[in-house]
Scaffold this motif. Structure first.
Motif, PDB file in Angstrom:
ATOM      1  N   ARG A   1       0.823  -1.207   0.000  1.00 33.46           N
ATOM      2  CA  ARG A   1       0.000   0.000   0.000  1.00 33.46           C
ATOM      3  C   ARG A   1       0.853   1.250   0.000  1.00 33.46           C
ATOM      4  N   ARG A   2       1.886   1.257   0.823  1.00 32.35           N
ATOM      5  CA  ARG A   2       2.806   2.395   0.851  1.00 32.35           C
ATOM      6  C   ARG A   2       4.205   1.873   1.144  1.00 32.35           C
ATOM      7  N   ALA A   3       5.199   2.520   0.560  1.00 38.18           N
ATOM      8  CA  ALA A   3       6.611   2.251   0.853  1.00 38.18           C
ATOM      9  C   ALA A   3       7.329   3.590   0.856  1.00 38.18           C
ATOM     10  N   ARG A   4       7.270   4.261   1.981  1.00 41.98           N
ATOM     11  CA  ARG A   4       7.732   5.645   2.078  1.00 41.98           C
ATOM     12  C   ARG A   4       9.197   5.718   2.528  1.00 41.98           C
ATOM     13  N   LEU A   5       9.887   6.679   1.961  1.00 38.01           N
ATOM     14  CA  LEU A   5      11.264   6.967   2.352  1.00 38.01           C
ATOM     15  C   LEU A   5      11.376   8.470   2.582  1.00 38.01           C
ATOM     16  N   VAL A   6      11.843   8.844   3.757  1.00 37.41           N
ATOM     17  CA  VAL A   6      11.900  10.251   4.169  1.00 37.41           C
ATOM     18  C   VAL A   6      13.348  10.656   4.422  1.00 37.41           C
ATOM     19  N   VAL A   7      13.722  11.812   3.893  1.00 42.40           N
ATOM     20  CA  VAL A   7      15.004  12.449   4.203  1.00 42.40           C
ATOM     21  C   VAL A   7      14.688  13.812   4.803  1.00 42.40           C
ATOM     22  N   GLN A   8      15.165  14.059   6.009  1.00 45.44           N
ATOM     23  CA  GLN A   8      14.885  15.340   6.655  1.00 45.44           C
ATOM     24  C   GLN A   8      16.061  15.745   7.523  1.00 45.44           C
ATOM     25  N   GLY A   9      16.144  17.037   7.820  1.00 46.57           N
ATOM     26  CA  GLY A   9      17.208  17.533   8.685  1.00 46.57           C
ATOM     27  C   GLY A   9      17.277  19.042   8.671  1.00 46.57           C
ATOM     28  N   ASP A  10      18.129  19.579   9.536  1.00 52.67           N
ATOM     29  CA  ASP A  10      18.315  21.020   9.662  1.00 52.67           C
ATOM     30  C   ASP A  10      19.482  21.467   8.788  1.00 52.67           C
ATOM     31  N   ILE A  11      19.202  22.363   7.864  1.00 53.48           N
ATOM     32  CA  ILE A  11      20.268  22.956   7.065  1.00 53.48           C
ATOM     33  C   ILE A  11      21.044  23.965   7.911  1.00 53.48           C
ATOM     34  N   SER A  12      20.305  24.697   8.762  1.00 49.07           N
ATOM     35  CA  SER A  12      20.889  25.656   9.695  1.00 49.07           C
ATOM     36  C   SER A  12      19.932  25.774  10.873  1.00 49.07           C
ATOM     37  N   ASN A  13      20.208  26.720  11.771  1.00 52.19           N
ATOM     38  CA  ASN A  13      19.328  26.905  12.922  1.00 52.19           C
ATOM     39  C   ASN A  13      17.946  27.417  12.524  1.00 52.19           C
ATOM     40  N   ARG A  14      17.824  27.987  11.347  1.00 56.76           N
ATOM     41  CA  ARG A  14      16.561  28.602  10.936  1.00 56.76           C
ATOM     42  C   ARG A  14      15.909  27.917   9.735  1.00 56.76           C
ATOM     43  N   VAL A  15      16.604  26.974   9.098  1.00 60.48           N
ATOM     44  CA  VAL A  15      16.058  26.339   7.896  1.00 60.48           C
ATOM     45  C   VAL A  15      16.206  24.823   8.004  1.00 60.48           C
ATOM     46  N   SER A  16      15.115  24.102   7.744  1.00 61.47           N
ATOM     47  CA  SER A  16      15.156  22.644   7.710  1.00 61.47           C
ATOM     48  C   SER A  16      14.483  22.163   6.429  1.00 61.47           C
ATOM     49  N   LEU A  17      14.810  20.940   6.038  1.00 67.19           N
ATOM     50  CA  LEU A  17      14.226  20.387   4.814  1.00 67.19           C
ATOM     51  C   LEU A  17      13.521  19.075   5.120  1.00 67.19           C
ATOM     52  N   TYR A  18      12.581  18.721   4.237  1.00 70.34           N
ATOM     53  CA  TYR A  18      11.831  17.479   4.362  1.00 70.34           C
ATOM     54  C   TYR A  18      11.498  16.995   2.954  1.00 70.34           C
ATOM     55  N   MET A  19      11.889  15.764   2.643  1.00 70.47           N
ATOM     56  CA  MET A  19      11.577  15.168   1.352  1.00 70.47           C
ATOM     57  C   MET A  19      11.067  13.750   1.595  1.00 70.47           C
ATOM     58  N   GLN A  20       9.939  13.425   0.956  1.00 75.79           N
ATOM     59  CA  GLN A  20       9.362  12.100   1.100  1.00 75.79           C
ATOM     60  C   GLN A  20       8.923  11.578  -0.265  1.00 75.79           C
ATOM     61  N   GLY A  21       9.293  10.358  -0.538  1.00 75.54           N
ATOM     62  CA  GLY A  21       8.866   9.703  -1.769  1.00 75.54           C
ATOM     63  C   GLY A  21       8.174   8.395  -1.448  1.00 75.54           C
ATOM     64  N   ASP A  22       7.405   7.902  -2.409  1.00 75.09           N
ATOM     65  CA  ASP A  22       6.682   6.638  -2.246  1.00 75.09           C
ATOM     66  C   ASP A  22       7.115   5.688  -3.354  1.00 75.09           C
ATOM     67  N   LEU A  23       7.611   4.526  -2.955  1.00 76.22           N
ATOM     68  CA  LEU A  23       8.106   3.541  -3.906  1.00 76.22           C
ATOM     69  C   LEU A  23       7.003   2.655  -4.469  1.00 76.22           C
ATOM     70  N   SER A  24       5.770   2.853  -4.022  1.00 74.58           N
ATOM     71  CA  SER A  24       4.678   1.966  -4.460  1.00 74.58           C
ATOM     72  C   SER A  24       3.661   2.680  -5.344  1.00 74.58           C
TER      73      SER A  24
END
Length: 484
Positions: free
Chosen positions: A154-177
């Motif tokens: 039904r879902r196969a999620r992979l998430v990459v996230q983290g803080d680039i700096s003290n004021r900026v963070s990123l979030y990326m999520q993909g679905d393999l299904s």
């Protein structure tokens, strides 16, 4: 002669007189040399002490000076020797300065995580198949409910996230299904890697209570829509709450604000393992394209959204330990749905909705409910065209959380849902008429593994304007989810 003798006698006398003075001078020189040697020895001891102080983690203590070297036997008495030098005391060593904090590399700032859901659906009664023009037992929430059933990812999620700096963070999520249709006629291709989220959070204050989210992310409409599918107790979202934003995401910018007192309550609930809706703020306002997840913008306008949700402790009314939460969401949009003849509609349809939600978190008993009102694109069978028509519905769910049993956490639940309105995520925005009762249990033997068993009694029409009537039947469903 007499003069010579007198000179000689004087010379001898002067020599005898000078001998003691010369001896005393020699003895004085030896004492000075000995004293200089002693001071050299003391300096050597001081250097060694300073080296030891620098090597030790703590401050070195004062070190006594070395004892003076004994005077040689030929030295003059103390009264005539130079005064002994005062003992040299080593001052407390200055603590070594801490080295500057090493800047983290990019791979030290990012976290990789995800989850996968293996699901099986079985239609135990009702029309698995039907003649052309008649609805079969299907669901817009899970394409795995069909005549073949069996297993599906039904879902196969992979998430990459983290803080680039003290004021900026990123979030990326993909679905393999994800599936891609029309690869060979009507035969779809399964398990493509598709972008679900790709955004950055820019924190506008040091306390991180106010943030601007930019990119593709969830639209803050409906509490259930914002809650992750990996965190939700039932297997699927409800039709009514999901209909305004099928896929839950769009591209845009949204401003979130969370007061510290509210965040404190959510942190407490999260710490004890409650299933929250995620870090979406207590208040939000945003703008999006409005065409939907991974779809090209067609209308030229912007969808506007607003949300407010607030948790409250119920200790003051006798429900000690219980926390309730109430809120609303609203959206205003125009959308051009896909049409059967190909492409998208040449007309944009009003797509405006308001929803309210309320819940008591399961401590141990809980209840949750949402309801939505509005208008949206919907197929009109009388005119064989799409019109903007009324859409309404919602759900009520009860649950009982047992976090500490001999076999792990167990949450039995029961839910009823209803919806009457269009489904703009399908071709020609077909009308849905859904009534569904379901009971189930979620079991967490460990935090990395979740098992859900579900029974549902379903009455709904198929999301296809070419098929009429409503199919009735019963479903048995199960899911295993592993988190990483």
């Amino acid at each position: 002669m007499a003069g010579n003798r007198a000179f000689r006698a004087a010379l001898v006398a002067s020599v005898f007189v000078s001998v003691p003075q010369i001896a005393a001078a020699a003895e004085d020189q030896d004492a000075k040399i000995a004293d200089l040697q002693r001071q050299v020895d003391e300096l050597k001891a001081i250097v060694k002490a300073m080296q030891a102080a620098q090597a030790a983690p703590q401050m070195a203590t004062a070190a006594p000076a070395a004892a003076p070297a004994p005077a040689p036997a030929s030295a003059t008495p103390a009264s005539s020797a130079p005064a002994a030098a005062k003992p040299v005391v080593l001052a407390a060593a200055t603590p070594e300065a801490k080295p500057a904090e090493k800047k983290k590399a990019w791979y030290e700032k990012l976290q990789i995580r995800g989850y996968t859901q293996l699901r099986v659906n079985e239609i135990v009664s009702g029309p698995k198949t039907a003649p052309a023009g008649v609805s079969r037992l299907r669901s817009v929430q899970d394409s795995g409910i069909n005549e073949n059933g069996n297993f599906s990812i039904r879902r196969a999620r992979l998430v990459v996230q983290g803080d680039i700096s003290n004021r900026v963070s990123l979030y990326m999520q993909g679905d393999l299904s994800a599936a891609v249709n029309n690869q060979s006629g009507t035969e779809p291709r399964q398990n493509f890697f598709q972008m679900r989220d790709a955004y950055a959070d820019v924190f506008l204050d040091k306390k991180k209570t106010l943030k601007l989210r930019l990119g593709q992310s969830k639209v803050p409409f409906g509490w259930e829509n914002l809650q992750s599918s990996g965190n939700r107790i039932p297997l699927d979202r409800t039709d009514a709450i999901n209909a305004p934003v099928p896929g839950e995401r769009d591209i845009g910018a949204v401003l979130y604000y969370t007061p510290p007192k509210v965040q404190k309550i959510w942190d407490e609930l999260n710490h004890e393992g409650q299933k929250l809706f995620g870090n979406y703020g207590a208040f939000a306002v945003g703008v999006y394209n409005g065409q939907g997840t991974n779809r090209i913008e067609r209308s030229g306008g912007l969808m506007t959204v607003a949300m407010g949700t607030m948790p409250f402790r119920l200790d003051g009314i006798g429900l000690d330990g219980q926390v309730a939460e109430f809120g609303f969401t609203a959206m205003r949009n125009q959308v051009r749905p896909e049409v059967r003849s190909g492409g998208v509609s040449t007309l944009a349809y009003d797509d405006n909705h308001v929803s309210v939600h309320g819940m008591i978190y399961p401590r141990p008993f809980g209840i949750q409910s949402e309801w939505t009102f509005g208008t949206g694109p919907q197929w009109d069978a009388a005119t064989s065209s799409i019109k903007s028509k009324r859409a309404t519905g919602g759900y009520v769910m009860a649950m009982y959380r047992m976090p500490e049993t001999p076999v792990g956490q167990i949450i039995p639940f029961a839910r009823w849902q209803k919806y009457r309105g269009g489904w703009k995520g399908a071709t020609n925005a077909p009308r849905l008429e859904t009534d569904e009762y379901e009971v189930g249990v979620e079991w967490l033997p460990m935090k990395e593994l979740e098992v859900t068993l579900n029974y549902a009694n379903v009455t709904r029409n198929e999301a296809d304007e070419r098929r009429t009537g409503r199919a009735k039947g019963d479903l048995i469903r199960a899911q295993v989810q592993w988190n990483y």
